[in-house]
Design a protein around this motif. Structure first.
Motif, mmCIF file in Angstrom:
data_model
loop_
_atom_site.group_PDB
_atom_site.id
_atom_site.type_symbol
_atom_site.label_atom_id
_atom_site.label_comp_id
_atom_site.label_asym_id
_atom_site.label_seq_id
_atom_site.Cartn_x
_atom_site.Cartn_y
_atom_site.Cartn_z
ATOM 1 N N GLN A 34 25.319 5.023 -7.455
ATOM 2 C CA GLN A 34 26.443 5.214 -8.371
ATOM 3 C C GLN A 34 26.368 4.305 -9.600
ATOM 4 O O GLN A 34 26.830 4.690 -10.666
ATOM 5 C CB GLN A 34 27.759 4.942 -7.644
ATOM 6 C CG GLN A 34 28.044 5.902 -6.520
ATOM 7 C CD GLN A 34 29.284 5.508 -5.740
ATOM 8 O OE1 GLN A 34 29.855 4.431 -5.934
ATOM 9 N NE2 GLN A 34 29.696 6.383 -4.838
ATOM 10 N N HIS A 35 25.836 3.119 -9.456
ATOM 11 C CA HIS A 35 25.944 2.106 -10.508
ATOM 12 C C HIS A 35 24.605 1.655 -11.090
ATOM 13 O O HIS A 35 24.566 0.665 -11.822
ATOM 14 C CB HIS A 35 26.702 0.891 -9.972
ATOM 15 C CG HIS A 35 28.023 1.252 -9.378
ATOM 16 N ND1 HIS A 35 29.070 1.729 -10.130
ATOM 17 C CD2 HIS A 35 28.460 1.242 -8.092
ATOM 18 C CE1 HIS A 35 30.104 1.974 -9.347
ATOM 19 N NE2 HIS A 35 29.749 1.690 -8.103
ATOM 20 N N TYR A 36 23.544 2.368 -10.774
ATOM 21 C CA TYR A 36 22.205 1.990 -11.224
ATOM 22 C C TYR A 36 21.539 3.236 -11.820
ATOM 23 O O TYR A 36 20.629 3.821 -11.222
ATOM 24 C CB TYR A 36 21.400 1.410 -10.054
ATOM 25 C CG TYR A 36 22.112 0.254 -9.387
ATOM 26 C CD1 TYR A 36 21.856 -1.059 -9.789
ATOM 27 C CD2 TYR A 36 23.069 0.467 -8.387
ATOM 28 C CE1 TYR A 36 22.520 -2.123 -9.196
ATOM 29 C CE2 TYR A 36 23.740 -0.592 -7.800
ATOM 30 C CZ TYR A 36 23.469 -1.883 -8.205
ATOM 31 O OH TYR A 36 24.129 -2.936 -7.627
ATOM 32 N N PRO A 37 21.974 3.653 -13.004
ATOM 33 C CA PRO A 37 21.532 4.944 -13.566
ATOM 34 C C PRO A 37 20.029 5.032 -13.848
ATOM 35 O O PRO A 37 19.437 6.104 -13.696
ATOM 36 C CB PRO A 37 22.348 5.079 -14.854
ATOM 37 C CG PRO A 37 22.809 3.698 -15.181
ATOM 38 C CD PRO A 37 22.929 2.965 -13.876
ATOM 39 N N GLU A 38 19.418 3.933 -14.233
ATOM 40 C CA GLU A 38 17.984 3.974 -14.523
ATOM 41 C C GLU A 38 17.185 4.232 -13.244
ATOM 42 O O GLU A 38 16.247 5.035 -13.240
ATOM 43 C CB GLU A 38 17.560 2.658 -15.189
ATOM 44 C CG GLU A 38 16.185 2.707 -15.792
ATOM 45 C CD GLU A 38 15.838 1.429 -16.559
ATOM 46 O OE1 GLU A 38 14.711 1.388 -17.065
ATOM 47 O OE2 GLU A 38 16.653 0.491 -16.645
ATOM 48 N N LEU A 39 17.568 3.559 -12.174
ATOM 49 C CA LEU A 39 16.907 3.771 -10.883
ATOM 50 C C LEU A 39 17.137 5.200 -10.409
ATOM 51 O O LEU A 39 16.212 5.873 -9.957
ATOM 52 C CB LEU A 39 17.424 2.767 -9.848
ATOM 53 C CG LEU A 39 16.899 2.941 -8.418
ATOM 54 C CD1 LEU A 39 15.378 2.801 -8.371
ATOM 55 C CD2 LEU A 39 17.574 1.935 -7.488
ATOM 56 N N LYS A 40 18.365 5.676 -10.512
ATOM 57 C CA LYS A 40 18.682 7.037 -10.077
ATOM 58 C C LYS A 40 17.842 8.055 -10.846
ATOM 59 O O LYS A 40 17.277 8.989 -10.252
ATOM 60 C CB LYS A 40 20.166 7.327 -10.265
ATOM 61 C CG LYS A 40 20.582 8.703 -9.775
ATOM 62 C CD LYS A 40 22.073 8.930 -9.931
ATOM 63 C CE LYS A 40 22.450 10.300 -9.433
ATOM 64 N NZ LYS A 40 23.291 10.263 -8.250
ATOM 65 N N ALA A 41 17.721 7.894 -12.149
ATOM 66 C CA ALA A 41 16.940 8.830 -12.970
ATOM 67 C C ALA A 41 15.467 8.817 -12.564
ATOM 68 O O ALA A 41 14.828 9.877 -12.492
ATOM 69 C CB ALA A 41 17.092 8.484 -14.447
ATOM 70 N N ARG A 42 14.928 7.636 -12.298
ATOM 71 C CA ARG A 42 13.501 7.545 -11.925
ATOM 72 C C ARG A 42 13.278 8.177 -10.561
ATOM 73 O O ARG A 42 12.269 8.859 -10.339
ATOM 74 C CB ARG A 42 13.032 6.088 -11.943
ATOM 75 C CG ARG A 42 11.547 5.935 -11.662
ATOM 76 C CD ARG A 42 10.705 6.658 -12.718
ATOM 77 N NE ARG A 42 9.286 6.544 -12.471
ATOM 78 C CZ ARG A 42 8.536 7.483 -11.908
ATOM 79 N NH1 ARG A 42 9.085 8.627 -11.513
ATOM 80 N NH2 ARG A 42 7.235 7.302 -11.725
ATOM 81 N N ILE A 43 14.198 7.961 -9.638
ATOM 82 C CA ILE A 43 14.071 8.570 -8.312
ATOM 83 C C ILE A 43 14.152 10.092 -8.430
ATOM 84 O O ILE A 43 13.363 10.814 -7.805
ATOM 85 C CB ILE A 43 15.137 8.019 -7.354
ATOM 86 C CG1 ILE A 43 14.792 6.573 -6.986
ATOM 87 C CG2 ILE A 43 15.251 8.883 -6.098
ATOM 88 C CD1 ILE A 43 15.861 5.856 -6.196
ATOM 89 N N GLU A 44 15.072 10.588 -9.230
ATOM 90 C CA GLU A 44 15.196 12.036 -9.393
ATOM 91 C C GLU A 44 13.939 12.636 -10.014
ATOM 92 O O GLU A 44 13.513 13.725 -9.627
ATOM 93 C CB GLU A 44 16.450 12.374 -10.201
ATOM 94 C CG GLU A 44 17.716 12.138 -9.388
ATOM 95 C CD GLU A 44 19.000 12.284 -10.178
ATOM 96 O OE1 GLU A 44 18.971 12.230 -11.434
ATOM 97 O OE2 GLU A 44 20.053 12.447 -9.524
#
Length: 169
Positions: A34-44
């Motif tokens: 929820q709070h780590y958008p850069e990590l979320k984008a890289r994982i996606e």
């Protein structure tokens, strides 16, 4: 040579199951961030790569006259589910998830390095090229995680030190 091909086919089935596990783990992790958008984008982005890798490995298996192992794929998905559920209980889920991702990427790197050597020994240049195409993607994800672990950690620590703020995801 037949033994080389049998080992190669078995290891490709293992790689397919590994990619099934990776897909489940990455999707579970991405859905909770929820709070780590850069990590979320890289994982996606890596989920998309993982799905492509599954198809490539399955094509190699099929070309060699085999089929993915339903049992191995199921076991890998079950392990991923258990890892996701277990991770939710951690108060530092985001940091431990990033560390686990880094470790898993190295398992994938070792797997594809092995598959490249096995394909060479079996004289299977198509599988060799397929694995050589996948390997840099796994290396890039591992490098990205290593580079960003300090940032993820400090973001977590800053959020965790703030009263009433959820830091774990």
């Amino acid at each position: 040579m037949a033994e080389h091909n049998e080992n190669l086919l078995d290891w490709l089935r293992n790689a397919h199951a590994m990619e099934q596990q990776a897909e489940q783990m990455l999707k579970a992790q991405a859905s909770r961030i929820q709070h780590y958008p850069e990590l979320k984008a890289r994982i996606e982005a890596h989920i998309d790569e993982t799905l492509q890798q599954q198809r490539i490995v399955e094509d190699c298996i099929t070309r060699l006259g085999g089929k993915p192992s339903v049992a191995k794929d199921f076991a890998a998905k079950t392990m991923a589910f258990g890892q996701a559920v277990g991770g939710m209980a951690n108060t530092d889920e985001i940091v431990k998830g990033a560390i686990a991702g880094y470790v898993f990427e190295h398992v994938e790197i070792a797997t594809y390095t092995t598959l490249i050597a096995a394909a060479q020994a079996a004289g299977d240049t198509a599988t060799q090229r397929a694995c050589e195409a996948i390997l840099p993607q796994e290396q890039a994800m591992a490098e990205w995680l290593l580079k960003h672990l300090p940032q993820i950690t400090t973001q977590f620590l800053a959020r965790d030190a703030t009263e009433g703020v959820v830091a774990k995801r």
